[in-house]
Every structure is written in C-alpha cells, then in structure tokens.
Design an enzyme around this catalytic site. Structure first.
Site, mmCIF file in Angstrom:
data_model
loop_
_atom_site.group_PDB
_atom_site.id
_atom_site.type_symbol
_atom_site.label_atom_id
_atom_site.label_comp_id
_atom_site.label_asym_id
_atom_site.label_seq_id
_atom_site.Cartn_x
_atom_site.Cartn_y
_atom_site.Cartn_z
ATOM 1 C CB THR A 12 34.209 47.945 25.349
ATOM 2 O OG1 THR A 12 35.129 49.003 25.130
ATOM 3 C CG2 THR A 12 34.107 47.112 24.104
ATOM 4 C CB SER A 62 36.232 52.855 32.140
ATOM 5 O OG SER A 62 37.342 52.275 31.514
ATOM 6 C CB THR A 95 38.919 46.854 29.633
ATOM 7 O OG1 THR A 95 39.119 47.635 28.452
ATOM 8 C CG2 THR A 95 37.947 45.730 29.349
ATOM 9 C CG ASP A 96 40.440 51.835 28.311
ATOM 10 O OD1 ASP A 96 40.947 50.760 27.943
ATOM 11 O OD2 ASP A 96 39.978 52.676 27.520
HETATM 12 N N1 ASP Z 1 37.448 52.532 26.362
HETATM 13 C C1 ASP Z 1 36.694 51.410 26.886
HETATM 14 C C2 ASP Z 1 36.392 51.678 28.348
HETATM 15 O O1 ASP Z 1 37.261 51.513 29.156
HETATM 16 C C3 ASP Z 1 37.474 50.176 26.705
HETATM 17 C C4 ASP Z 1 36.797 48.917 27.156
HETATM 18 O O2 ASP Z 1 35.836 48.899 27.910
HETATM 19 O O3 ASP Z 1 37.308 47.851 26.751
HETATM 20 O O4 ASP Z 1 35.307 52.075 28.656
#
Ligand code: ASP
Length: 321
Positions: A12, A62, A95-96
């Site tokens: 993200t 991710s 973050t995932d």
């Molecule tokens: N779906 C995103 C990822 O993990 C979520 C994020 O980065 O907050 O790439």
C-alpha cells in the site's frame, strides 16, 4: 560516503487510488521505490549526509508474497549488508504479510549481516491518499536505521519500533495497525529521535542457513485451523493430496486455546506424522502461544511464543535447510 539501501517490494505504501479520498479502493504496488523516496519532503535532512540507494526487488501486494521473492530479498540483503559502505537496509513492504517477511529475514540472515539493522516499513494508506502515512513511516525508519544502537530486523510503523519476533498486524484498517503483544514495542520515534523502551534482542542467534538453490523451490507447508465442527476434513484432504503425489512436507495447526485440536483432527495429524509430515502446533489466540505442561509429552512439536504464521515461516526454513 555511507549508504542506506532501500529495497522496494510494493504494498500500500506504493499504492495508487483513483481518488485521494479513497483509502481502501486502491491498487497496491504501483509507485516505484525510487519515485516514492523522491516524493518524501525532508528526507535529505533525515539522512544526515548518508546516501540513499533505491532498488526494486518486487512490486506486489504483499498478500501475494512468496518464497521466490523471499529468496531474492534474503540474497539482496546479504549482498548489501556485506558492503562496508552500507550502514543499513530498509525494506518497503505491504502490511498484510509484513510480520512473516520480518521474521523470515530475522531467521535467514546471518549474525554477521545482522550486526547492521534491517528495517521494514509500510503504510496503511496509499501514496495517493489525502493523508498518506507512508512518508512519515519511511522518515521514522531512516531514524531507526541510522541510530548507533540499531541492529537486527525491526519493523517501524506509526511511530513504533517492533522486533521481528513479536510484531503482528492487529487491525485491518487503522493506521496504527501493528503491535508486539505482551512484549510491547522496542521503542518509539519522536521527531526523528528514537526512544528505546527495551534493549534490542540479540540478532542472528537463531540463524537458519538456506543454501541458494533451495530458494528455487518452496517447501510445502500448509496451515489448518481448529474451530467448532472443524473435524479432520482439511487434514485428510492434505494427506490424500500427498498420496496422489503432492509434496506436503509440513502442517502448522492454528489450534484452539493452548494449541488444542478436535479428536478427529488429532487422529489425522498422528497419521500425518507417521507418513513423515512435520506437524507443528500453534494457537489461534492473539496472545500466549502454546504452553506445555512440565509433565507429559505431546506427539506434536511447537515453537514457544510463535504465532501460527511465524511458526509456518520457521518450519519452511527448517525444511529448506
Ligand atoms: N494489501 C496491502 C499489502 O499488504 C496492504 C498494505 O500494504 O497495507 O500489500
């Protein structure tokens, strides 16, 4: 001149939405890491004369993180950390699965490499948001990376510094999405100053060496969860798939409470062990992990204090080693 290397993997933090007011309907992994860094106000001051080097290792959401990208990350971290001019490596990441990658680097990088810091950072709002959190997280990650006491793998998000072993994503939406459970964060970043709350854990003591060719093929480790009426269907399906030639090498169980499983699943897991599958018990609870009785033995292994997803990372590395 000393360098800080930033390895971009997407997420993200590199995400773009159609509208600035859209915080969730974006596509992750769109903005290149060099452009991302170039757009951050005040980054040169924060670097205090250190040179920034950007390298794109991947450009993914991710949720799609995989063994091949992990292998590249480990190899690029090792190569850069061995360079006497490199002071630290930063990794921008979604973050995932950030906690999985952080723990993987914690185990897979050597003690020698981890004398220097590897700092992962991220964002919960895309780069196009009205108030993106990525730029501040990168500035904070640089402060941690350049702190003289820093070493080992850490995660920086929303002003907090977390150890790779304890960090977990706890919230699917809030900007302050991570915590370190009972351990608490290692420290805080405030206006570029790092305030440590705990001594940094030793880095490299748990190193698991994986030879380069082993990164070409992921060891197959699946996860199952115990829940009301779960039965043994999923474990039986895995064993059946194995009988048909699929290489299930390990099963991590996110058990109820103290890593418990229903009776039918227990029988199937015992069968899996007999068939040479490594079975590791973890807990689906957010805190506590699996705590064993001082008396009596369990037929299944567990890794004290590790969440199910981190137990899976550890088992994959052990199998690859
Ligand atoms: N779906 C995103 C990822 O993990 C979520 C994020 O980065 O907050 O790439």
């Amino acid at each position: 001149m000393k360098k800080v290397v930033v390895l971009g993997t997407g997420g993200t933090i590199a995400g773009r939405a159609q509208s600035g007011s859209d915080n969730v309907g974006y596509k992750a992994g769109e903005v290149g890491v060099a452009d991302l860094l170039a757009s951050i106000p005040g980054i040169q001051e924060r670097l205090q004369g250190t040179q920034l080097v950007a390298e794109q290792v991947a450009q993914i959401d991710s949720k799609d993180m995989d063994w091949a990208v992990w292998g590249q990350l480990v190899q690029r971290c090792e190569a850069h950390l061995a360079d006497a001019d490199v002071a630290a490596v930063l990794v921008t990441h979604g973050t995932d699965t950030l906690e999985e990658t952080a723990y993987l680097l914690h185990l897979a990088l050597t003690a020698k490499a981890l004398r220097k810091p590897v700092v992962l950072t991220c964002a919960m709002r895309p780069a196009t948001a009205l108030t993106p959190d990525g730029p501040q997280n990168v500035l904070d990650a640089i402060s941690v990376a350049l702190h003289p006491a820093s070493h080992g793998v850490m995660v920086v998000c929303a002003g907090a510094v977390h150890a790779a072993t304890h960090v977990q994503k706890r919230c699917s939406y809030r900007v302050d999405a991570f915590d370190s459970g009972d351990a608490g964060p290692l420290g805080w970043v405030e206006e570029g100053q790092v305030r440590w709350c705990h001594a940094l854990p030793p880095a490299g003591a748990e190193h698991i060496a994986v030879a380069a060719p082993r990164w070409l093929q992921a060891p197959r480790v699946d996860m199952v969860m115990n829940y009301a009426s779960a039965g043994a269907y999923v474990v039986e399906a895995l064993l059946e798939a194995q009988a048909n030639g699929s290489q299930v090498q390990g099963i991590v169980v996110a058990g109820t409470g103290n890593g418990t499983v229903n009776d039918a699943m227990q029988q199937s897991l015992l069968k899996a062990v007999e068939q040479g599958v490594r079975v590791v018990l973890a807990s689906r609870c957010a805190l506590g992990g699996v705590v064993r009785s001082a008396i009596g033995e369990s037929p299944f292994a567990h890794y004290p204090g590790l969440s199910a997803v981190k137990a899976r990372v550890r088992l994959m590395l052990e199998l690859a080693a």
